[in-house]
Write an enzyme that holds these catalytic residues in place. Structure first.
Site, short mmCIF file in Angstrom:
data_model
loop_
_atom_site.label_atom_id
_atom_site.label_comp_id
_atom_site.label_asym_id
_atom_site.label_seq_id
_atom_site.Cartn_x
_atom_site.Cartn_y
_atom_site.Cartn_z
CB CYS A 21 5.26 14.75 4.38
SG CYS A 21 4.59 14.11 5.92
NE ARG A 46 5.32 11.32 -3.21
CZ ARG A 46 5.77 10.12 -2.89
NH1 ARG A 46 5.92 9.79 -1.64
NH2 ARG A 46 6.07 9.26 -3.82
CD1 TRP A 93 -1.70 12.06 4.39
CD2 TRP A 93 -0.73 10.85 5.99
NE1 TRP A 93 -2.48 10.97 4.63
CE2 TRP A 93 -1.92 10.20 5.60
CE3 TRP A 93 0.05 10.25 6.99
CZ2 TRP A 93 -2.35 9.00 6.16
CZ3 TRP A 93 -0.38 9.05 7.55
CH2 TRP A 93 -1.57 8.44 7.13
CG ASN A 119 8.87 13.91 4.02
OD1 ASN A 119 8.30 14.92 4.41
ND2 ASN A 119 9.06 13.64 2.75
N GLY A 120 8.86 11.59 7.99
CA GLY A 120 9.26 10.46 8.81
C GLY A 120 8.83 10.63 10.24
CD GLU A 493 -6.83 -2.42 -8.80
OE1 GLU A 493 -6.53 -2.89 -7.69
OE2 GLU A 493 -6.54 -1.27 -9.15
CE LYS A 497 -7.83 1.47 -7.77
NZ LYS A 497 -6.49 1.14 -7.85
CD GLU A 500 -7.62 3.03 -3.85
OE1 GLU A 500 -6.52 3.44 -3.47
OE2 GLU A 500 -7.82 2.58 -5.00
CG HIS A 516 -18.90 -21.81 -0.52
ND1 HIS A 516 -19.33 -23.08 -0.26
CD2 HIS A 516 -18.40 -21.85 -1.79
CE1 HIS A 516 -19.08 -23.87 -1.29
NE2 HIS A 516 -18.52 -23.14 -2.24
CE LYS A 615 0.45 7.00 -7.15
NZ LYS A 615 -0.66 6.17 -7.65
C1 F6R Z 1 -4.61 1.56 -4.62
C2 F6R Z 1 -3.19 1.77 -4.45
C3 F6R Z 1 -2.52 1.04 -3.35
C4 F6R Z 1 -1.10 0.64 -3.76
C5 F6R Z 1 -0.35 0.05 -2.57
C6 F6R Z 1 1.04 -0.43 -2.95
O1 F6R Z 1 -5.12 2.30 -5.69
O2 F6R Z 1 -2.57 2.52 -5.14
O3 F6R Z 1 -3.25 -0.07 -2.92
O4 F6R Z 1 -1.17 -0.29 -4.79
O5 F6R Z 1 -0.25 1.02 -1.56
O6 F6R Z 1 1.77 0.61 -3.52
P1 F6R Z 1 3.09 0.35 -4.33
O7 F6R Z 1 2.71 -0.31 -5.62
O8 F6R Z 1 3.71 1.69 -4.51
O9 F6R Z 1 3.93 -0.58 -3.50
#
Ligand code: F6R
Length: 620
Positions: A21, A46, A93, A119-120, A493, A497, A500, A516, A615
């Protein structure tokens, strides 16, 4: 220059860090509402299921809340603007209680004279709620108990000592939190507290700020004071005071943050994600300048027998690139673990193990927990993070700060390539120091790195083929991303992407592993994205692509410009300029970020705020 921060004390025990949040607070001469809404807008990436504000004015604490995006709250406030120059705001959130107005923050005491944003998670909220007999609860949240607890404690101070009331209330709370509190009786005052959730104070001239994330404050100030674990803060227009839980005063100098406020704006792009993809030319240039000299300042342990890289998600993928590079240049064995696994069970840390923790936010709960395991086992921790003052930066022995700037899109893009760049530089330096990388090769790699911003520009110049594929393949097909060695991580990766932000099914797999098992999935509906730039395994990749073609799979390749062998077996090719194999994951990631972006926009997805994600994953 890399900034190196010495070990600066450890945080409290690891608990869950459920904070996705946002909190904003303001006290000063301006109308608070504008500052709060502006800050919340910058934090909306966030948490984004409901929001609310409280402002203190002649009528007492005025609250407005709304479920949905921040625009819903802003809409309500148009017809009911709240005057007053002290206030708090929150984006939520949901953890406890559904998404509705009653559960949105701020929450108030029975008499409506105390309001909190949080938050929490209050872990023992049910127990506390049962104890608070006679208090009328209006929400299903854990947060609301805080308002009532503080109300109770405040009454016991005779309605005189808000700070004592907050610390007394917190004595009863188990869990993790960042908290903002406002009292109707005390004009020009905000209180804040932190346990295992980030919270920063922003210092202005005759005005001060509070936020869960720097990005909310950058427009107003660069002088930042992060709260440490178990601290409480008193914020008024003339200054901020920090206390421990026994109300002993704590003195600490603020830090200066160089990030620009404009980075939190879209700058003409339709989405933050597209803007951030295009910023990579600059962020990679920033990662390079002065890096080689500065890396000499990193104090690494004398004895390194092994390296363990810990991270989550995209950062874990960067770690996989780091593994190949460190093993190749420094000839050290490297294990890369997802922190969510390494935090439990028999972990590989110990003296002689250099632990590298990679985290853009520096606040990821699992990564922090694994780091604590590592330190307890006697491992030195080198953090690679983007956020100064983050928990990881403070807990690690050494820090390499990335220079990606603020990233607003939920899907990591520029921070991924920055993480990769940091790990590649580190690998080269480790090899140089250990004498396993010849001096001439070391210099050649540094020289090659300096070419990268120009090469990134070329990748970004022509995106026509990518957009064409995005339109063509966005109609519900499965994607299989394959790669080897340096670009196995790129396959993971690229697939991440895609899933996501487009919500299409996408897998990342080792190209050599397809036979395999996963080859059974391939038919004419499968789109395979093969990352096959020039390097040690290009021929092998061509064979792996052939195996897929033979089963009628369609092939999109990422290949080096002019490479005929890959083109001859591909339906579509995204070209990247020729470069050292080691740097190819940086260039190859970019067309895949764009493919995901254009696919998601073709499908009308909410690219910057994809469903179910946040995020910074501060929840276990
Ligand atoms: C994907 C993404 C997440 C972060 C993961 C770790 O696009 O952003 O997979 O990479 O949550 O986040 P950090 O780097 O902040 O520890």
């Amino acid at each position: 220059m890399y900034s190196i921060t010495p070990f600066a004390g450890r945080a409290g025990d690891d608990k869950i860090h459920p904070l996705m949040c946002g909190i904003v607070g303001y006290v000063g001469p301006r109308p608070a509402l504008g500052v709060l809404l502006d800050g919340l807008k910058r934090l909306e990436y966030r948490g984004y299921d409901s929001s609310g504000v409280v402002v203190l004015n002649g009528k007492g604490l005025q609250v407005e809340r709304a479920p949905g995006k921040l625009s819903a709250l802003a809409e309500r406030l148009k017809t009911r603007p709240l005057g007053g120059s002290t206030g708090l705001g929150h984006t939520r959130w949901a953890t406890h209680g559904g998404v509705n107005e009653a559960n949105a923050h701020p929450h108030r005491s029975c008499d409506g004279r105390i309001a909190v944003v949080h938050n929490g998670i209050v872990e023992n909220y049910q127990e506390l709620r049962a104890e608070l007999k006679g208090h009328a609860f209006t929400s299903a949240t854990d947060t609301e108990v805080l308002a009532h607890l503080i109300e109770h404690a405040y009454a016991r101070t005779g309605g005189k000592h808000p700070l004592k009331a907050v610390t007394a209330a917190l004595e009863r709370v188990r869990g993790s939190f960042a908290l903002g509190v406002i009292f109707a009786d005390h004009e020009d005052l905000l209180l804040a507290a932190r346990v295992n959730c980030p919270l920063v104070l922003g210092l202005g001239e005759g005005e001060n700020f509070l936020a869960s994330d720097l990005s909310a404050l950058l427009k107003y100030t660069r002088r930042i004071l992060p709260l440490e674990e178990n601290e409480v803060a008193k914020i008024d227009p003339s200054g901020v005071q920090i206390f421990d839980r026994e109300l002993g005063k704590i003195r600490r100098k603020p830090m200066k943050v160089a990030w620009k406020a404009e980075t939190a704006l879209k700058g003409g792009y339709p989405h933050f994600m597209l803007k951030e993809i295009h910023e990579q030319q600059q962020t990679i240039a920033a990662e390079i300048s002065g890096r080689d000299a500065a890396l000499d300042d990193v104090r690494l342990p004398r004895r390194i027998d092994r390296v363990v890289i810990v991270a989550c998600g995209t950062a874990w993928h960067a770690g996989l690139v780091g593994k190949v590079a460190i093993e190749e240049t420094a000839r050290l064995p490297v294990e890369v673990g997802t922190a969510s696994e390494l935090r439990y069970g028999d972990h590989p840390f110990g003296p002689g193990v250099l632990t590298i923790a990679v985290s853009q936010s520096g606040e990821t709960a699992d990564t922090l927990a694994a780091v604590r395991n590592a330190r307890e086992a006697g491992s030195k921790v080198l953090a690679i993070t983007n956020v100064k003052g983050s928990t990881l930066a403070r807990e690690a022995d050494q820090v390499l700060f990335m220079r990606a700037g603020l990233e607003m899109g939920v899907a990591a893009t520029k921070t991924y390539t920055s993480q990769v760049m940091n790990l590649l530089f580190l690998a080269a330096h480790l090899g140089h120091r250990r004498g396993t990388l010849p001096a001439a090769r070391f210099q050649a790699l540094l020289g090659e790195a300096r070419r990268l911003p120009g090469l990134v520009e070329r990748v970004l110049e022509d995106t026509a083929e990518i957009r064409k594929c995005a339109r063509k393949f966005s109609r519900g097909y499965d994607f299989m991303y394959i790669g080897r060695r340096y670009n196995l991580a790129t396959a993971f990766e690229g697939a991440l992407k895609m899933k996501e932000i487009s919500y299409l099914h996408a897998e990342g797999y080792g190209a050599g592993e397809m036979k395999h098992g996963p080859l059974a999935l391939v038919d004419d509906k499968m789109t395979c994205v093969a990352i096959a730039p020039a390097g040690r395994v290009t021929e092998k990749m061509v064979s792996n692509i052939q195996e897929i073609r033979a089963r009628r799979g369609r092939i999109i390749s990422v290949a080096t410009k002019g490479d005929r062998s890959v083109r001859s077996v591909s339906d579509h090719v995204f070209e990247i300029p020729a470069c050292e194999e080691m740097f190819s994951p940086v260039l190859a990631a970019i067309p895949l970020q764009l493919l995901a972006y254009y696919t998601a926009t073709a499908l009308g997805r909410d690219v910057d705020q994809p469903r179910n994600l946040a995020k910074s994953v501060t929840v276990e």
